[in-house]
Design a protein around this motif. Structure first.
Motif: not given
Length: 308
Positions: A237-244, A253-259
């Motif tokens: 989902k994050r990769r699709q959002e980054n493509m947009s 946005l970063p692909e890893e979210d430690p929080s």
């Protein structure tokens, strides 16, 4: 003398479990146990622990005054049907290792000794296991890396019982003239049902414990698989959002979210309990195998006597 003191203490308080201090000398590659004394039976509270420590110090001071070896080389304890492989035993070993370079635990089993076998073992922890235990490395990955299995926790040390020349001569004088005693006839008893039954009961209990440990790992791996699926879905989902965002000329946005909770690593259960239970099952199987073999020998002997 040390062996007889251990046996006497454990037999007198059986089936209660007792412990005591081993005293001796560390000479080269041999750990000599020359004396021992029992610990008082106490309740589990802080005052009793303090009294027990004072008792040990006072006993060692008294032995030193009468010129008896007072160097601590380990401890002894009794067990019931070989059930000594516990986390408490490992913790005691680790505490002793902090102050003593080499120490040993002698385990005596009164119930098994009643079957005609001197159930006396000297044990120590293996160096590889102690290193992993100190570093909390009892995980599957670390155990596979060190090639450590359940048989590599304890190391059994051979015991050699010896007496001085004067004691040997005195025992020779006390030896009875009759070549056969009552204990020799006791070894021919055909009934081993109570001993076998209790071993089987304990082994069934250990099998239930092993099944419980396996269920913990199955639950862990199910949660791990579910977490990995959630991570993959989130990353997609994050990769699709980054493509947009790239198409719109925005910073990705970063692909890893430690929080994010799904990226928090799940703690792996310790393998120690499973290893100890497996060790215990192996001990019970060896006991049953040994007693069954002796029983068959007695049956064949009685059959031959009846035929004659």
């Amino acid at each position: 003398m040390a062996v007889l003191k251990i046996i006497k203490h454990c037999e007198e308080f059986a089936p209660a479990l007792v412990t005591g201090q081993l005293l001796g000398l560390d000479v080269g590659s041999v750990l000599e146990v020359t004396n021992c004394f029992p610990f008082p039976i106490r309740e589990d509270d802080e005052e009793a622990d303090a009294d027990g420590a004072n008792y040990q110090l006072e006993m060692m001071r008294c032995l030193r005054e009468v010129n008896v070896d007072n160097n601590t080389v380990g401890w002894y304890q009794s067990c019931l049907l070989g059930s000594f492989q516990t986390v408490e035993l490992i913790e005691t070993f680790m505490n002793y290792q902090e102050n003593i370079r080499r120490c040993v635990c002698i385990v005596y089993d009164p119930s098994r000794s009643s079957q005609g076998v001197l159930a006396l073992k000297a044990l120590k922890l293996t160096d590889s296991f102690m290193d992993l235990y100190r570093n909390n490395g009892l995980t599957g990955e670390k155990l596979r890396e060190k090639k450590l299995s359940w048989v590599d926790i304890f190391e059994e040390i051979p015991i050699k019982v010896s007496n001085s020349a004067l004691v040997s001569a005195f025992m020779k004088e006390l030896e009875p003239e009759s070549p056969v005693s009552q204990c020799d006839f006791d070894r021919l008893k055909l009934s081993t049902a109570p001993f076998m039954e209790r071993n089987l009961e304990f082994m069934i209990g250990c099998m239930d414990g092993l099944s419980s440990e396996q269920n913990k790992f199955q639950y862990y791996y199910r949660n791990l698989g579910r977490q990995q699926s959630q991570q993959q879905a989130w990353l997609q989902k994050r990769r699709q959002e980054n493509m947009s965002r790239k198409a719109a000329g925005e910073e990705p946005l970063p692909e890893e979210d430690p929080s994010n909770p799904i990226f928090k690593p799940l703690p792996e259960p310790s393998r120690l309990e499973g290893y100890l239970v497996t060790n215990q099952i192996s001990s019970y199987c060896n006991h049953i195998n040994g007693v069954a073999g002796q029983s068959f020998n007695r049956l064949y002997l009685m059959k031959a006597l009846q035929e004659d």
